[in-house]
Design an enzyme around this catalytic site. Structure first.
Site, short mmCIF file in Angstrom:
data_model
loop_
_atom_site.label_atom_id
_atom_site.label_comp_id
_atom_site.label_asym_id
_atom_site.label_seq_id
_atom_site.Cartn_x
_atom_site.Cartn_y
_atom_site.Cartn_z
N ARG A 120 40.27 42.04 35.78
CA ARG A 120 40.23 42.76 34.50
C ARG A 120 40.03 44.26 34.70
NH1 ARG A 120 39.07 39.52 29.94
NH2 ARG A 120 37.77 41.13 29.02
N TRP A 137 33.97 48.61 33.39
CA TRP A 137 35.07 49.58 33.46
C TRP A 137 34.63 50.76 32.61
CZ3 TRP A 137 39.01 51.88 30.43
CH2 TRP A 137 40.14 52.31 31.14
N GLU A 170 52.56 51.24 38.78
CA GLU A 170 51.26 50.57 38.62
C GLU A 170 50.59 50.29 39.95
OE1 GLU A 170 51.13 47.75 34.72
OE2 GLU A 170 52.56 47.16 36.26
N LYS A 229 43.29 44.70 33.23
CA LYS A 229 44.25 43.66 32.89
C LYS A 229 44.47 43.57 31.39
CE LYS A 229 46.91 40.08 33.61
NZ LYS A 229 48.26 40.30 34.16
#
Length: 615
Positions: free
Chosen positions: A27, A74, A492, A610
């Site tokens: 994630r 995050w 990415e 994610k």
């Protein structure tokens, strides 16, 4: 983004929580921590960086207990650091909070709490919630009531978990607009988590919280209520994913494993939805009436990132098969431009997780303005599937790699099914024509297996091209979105600048960039624009660019225009409208092998999460 795992039961909590957090690493995160109730006291261990850093801290300062909570962060408010890592404590250290999301009014709350004597130790908005719960707990003496009152005061998106030494037998969780909160139901144990892979090793029966709800979780029961205290009866959902699907299974990276799972994901997405004999499509959860479909005048597809590229392919499919005009919108832009929604409009949202904040906001806006809504989604019970009128599930299984692979091709399969279903109801295709499309679609899983043989040649290409700093991807028609997707994949995971363009637009600007240092990836299946693509390839070669041509096997025309500095990769023959599914495979493999060659973190690329659950 961010991950939450909490445990209450009879087993050692720390191992279960750490294992669950590791399963949520995909994630995206920059720090991690756990809080364990040990002998009546909350013990907090945190570390900046990867989970291995937290494991080192736990090895140096072990903790033990049967109740606890953990988090991977995050960063939104405050830099990545140990002091900003979750869990965050109150003044006494007897209460901890973990939080995904953003608290919009945290500054005013912080000022109020500081004036009342609360001392803050971090730069985060989350710590405000810990002190706010502490304040209400001091007034009410009841953790559930304190959390309920605290959540009633905050504005913004949140998924939270709370543990207090004053209530040593329970976890409290709440949610509003920031990703999912699931409660895994075990025998004499319960697990809360922000995503399903964290609980699959322990149970597949889950209760999923909806916005504005909270849960009090003990080892024996789960009580769900609204924030105003109304009891909620919620039937558990059975998750059919095999726990092994969330493991690497011998592959070096999740991304590579998921690339190779695409034949199975496509097969499972088709399974039970087509009848070749009758020439019919069956979509069991659509919930949009035939009369509504026949009356449609417009379709809008809404998505973000890779799912937006799938939506662009969907535009070609629906317009070609169902004869309906289609617009494709970014979820992050849709509701901010005051979209005009027609009376007879269908809004299709595409989201792997079903929790993407921008896409959900757009879904709500379209629904508010009167559109019928369909979600194309991979996660049963997710927010998008609960809020849309109907759903077309993809059956890709858990996708752990941040860069979407099997979810994307499953979305393309689902869009093919949906376009055929719309055509079937509206009568724009006859049963015989639908039967022909079904026959071609049923070949796709096998053709994907053949396409995966490109792994070895793309690995060889990576050895040659991995040190280039810029790539140009070109496609025409229905494969133009695949050029965008191929460029995105390279960006990415390898951090190489890449651009996708409609090949016909090359002369209107991008051709100025082409020289000997700019590889040009050309998607050229044998379709009605093949000769146009050959012309574009020749234009690129005339400027010195090395060409990587992805084309249909058995057609000699592309090989005739290439020379020794170019590369050609043949793909199996399929129907023109299905070529995007196969063209995607070599682009995924090329991005993967280049990223590996460059030493990049393939599964967890920098700065990416994610599931983007906040705006």
């Amino acid at each position: 983004m961010c991950g939450i795992v909490g445990y209450v039961g009879e087993k050692s909590a720390v191992g279960i929580i750490v294992d669950g957090l590791k399963k949520l690493e995909y994630r995206g995160y920059d720090s991690a921590g756990v809080a364990i109730l040990q002998d009546g006291t909350l013990q907090v261990r945190r570390a900046a960086g990867r989970m291995k850093n937290l494991e080192a801290v736990l090895k140096d300062k072990p903790v033990a207990g049967t109740l606890g909570i953990g988090h991977t962060r995050w960063a939104t408010h405050g830099r990545p650091s140990e002091e900003n890592a979750h869990p965050h404590t109150d003044c006494s250290g007897s209460l901890v909070v973990v939080h995904n999301g953003i608290l919009e009014n945290y500054l005013s709350l912080k000022e109020r709490l500081q004036a009342a004597g609360h001392v803050f130790k971090s730069e985060t908005d989350t710590e405000v919630l810990a002190h706010l719960v502490e304040h209400h707990l001091g007034v009410t003496g009841d953790l559930e009531t304190a959390v309920r009152r605290a959540l009633g005061e905050i504005r913004g998106a949140y998924a939270v978990g709370v543990v207090s030494a004053a209530a040593p037998d329970r976890l409290v969780a709440g949610k509003h607009g920031a990703g999912s909160v699931v409660v895994g139901l075990g025998q004499g144990e319960m697990i809360i988590a922000s995503d399903i892979p964290a609980i699959l090793a322990h149970t597949r029966d889950v209760v999923i919280l909806e916005d504005g709800e909270m849960a009090v979780v003990t080892a024996q029961q789960v009580a769900v209520t609204t924030l105003d205290g109304q009891a909620v009866e919620r039937e558990p959902v059975r998750i059919l994913w095999d726990p092994i699907m969330a493991e690497k299974g011998g592959y070096k990276h999740f991304m590579l494993k998921e690339i190779y799972e695409q034949p199975t994901a496509a097969r499972d997405t088709i399974l039970g939805r087509v009848s070749l004999d009758r020439g019919r499509i069956f979509l069991e959860d659509l919930n949009v009436s035939d009369d509504t479909i026949r009356a449609l005048e417009k379709v809008t597809i809404i998505a973000c990132g890779t799912s937006w590229h799938a939506g662009l392919v969907g535009k070609y499919l629906i317009e070609a098969l169902a004869q309906l005009p289609v617009e494709v919108d970014y979820g992050s832009e849709y509701r901010y431009r005051s979209p005009i929604v027609a009376d007879r409009e269908l809004a299709i949202v595409i989201t792997q997780s079903g929790e993407t904040a921008d896409t959900l906001a757009a879904l709500r806006e379209a629904r508010r303005k009167g559109a019928s809504t369909i979600a194309i989604c991979n996660v049963v019970g997710s927010m998008a599937t609960r809020e849309a009128t109907g759903t077309v599930y993809t059956h890709a299984g858990p996708e752990i790699g941040v860069a979407s692979t099997k979810a994307f091709t499953s979305q393309l399969v689902a869009l093919q099914l949906l376009a055929l279903y719309l055509a079937q109801v509206r009568g724009s295709l006859s049963p015989q024509e639908i039967r022909s499309h079904i026959a071609e679609l049923l070949k796709i899983p096998h053709l994907l297996e053949q396409a995966l043989k490109a792994s070895a040649p793309t690995e060889k290409m990576a050895e040659r091209f991995y040190n280039h700093s810029d790539f140009l991807y070109l496609g025409r028609g229905i494969n133009y979105p695949i050029a965008l997707e191929g460029a995105l994949k390279l960006k990415e995971i390898s951090y190489i600048h890449a651009e996708g363009y409609p090949a016909g637009e090359m002369k209107h600007g991008p051709i100025a960039l082409i020289d000997e240092q700019m590889p040009v990836v050309a998607l050229a299946p044998n379709d009605h624009v093949f000769e146009k693509m050959i012309g574009n390839v020749q234009e690129a070669k005339a400027r010195g660019g090395a060409v990587i041509a992805i084309t249909t096997e058995g057609d000699p025309r592309m090989a005739a225009v290439l020379d020794a500095k170019d590369v050609m990769l043949p793909m199996p023959q399929t129907a023109p409208l299905l070529t995007p599914i196969l063209m995607t495979i070599p682009l995924q493999l090329l991005a993967y092998h280049i990223a590996v060659r460059r030493g990049c973190d393939v599964d967890q690329p920098r700065n990416l999460a994610k599931s983007v659950t906040v705006e």
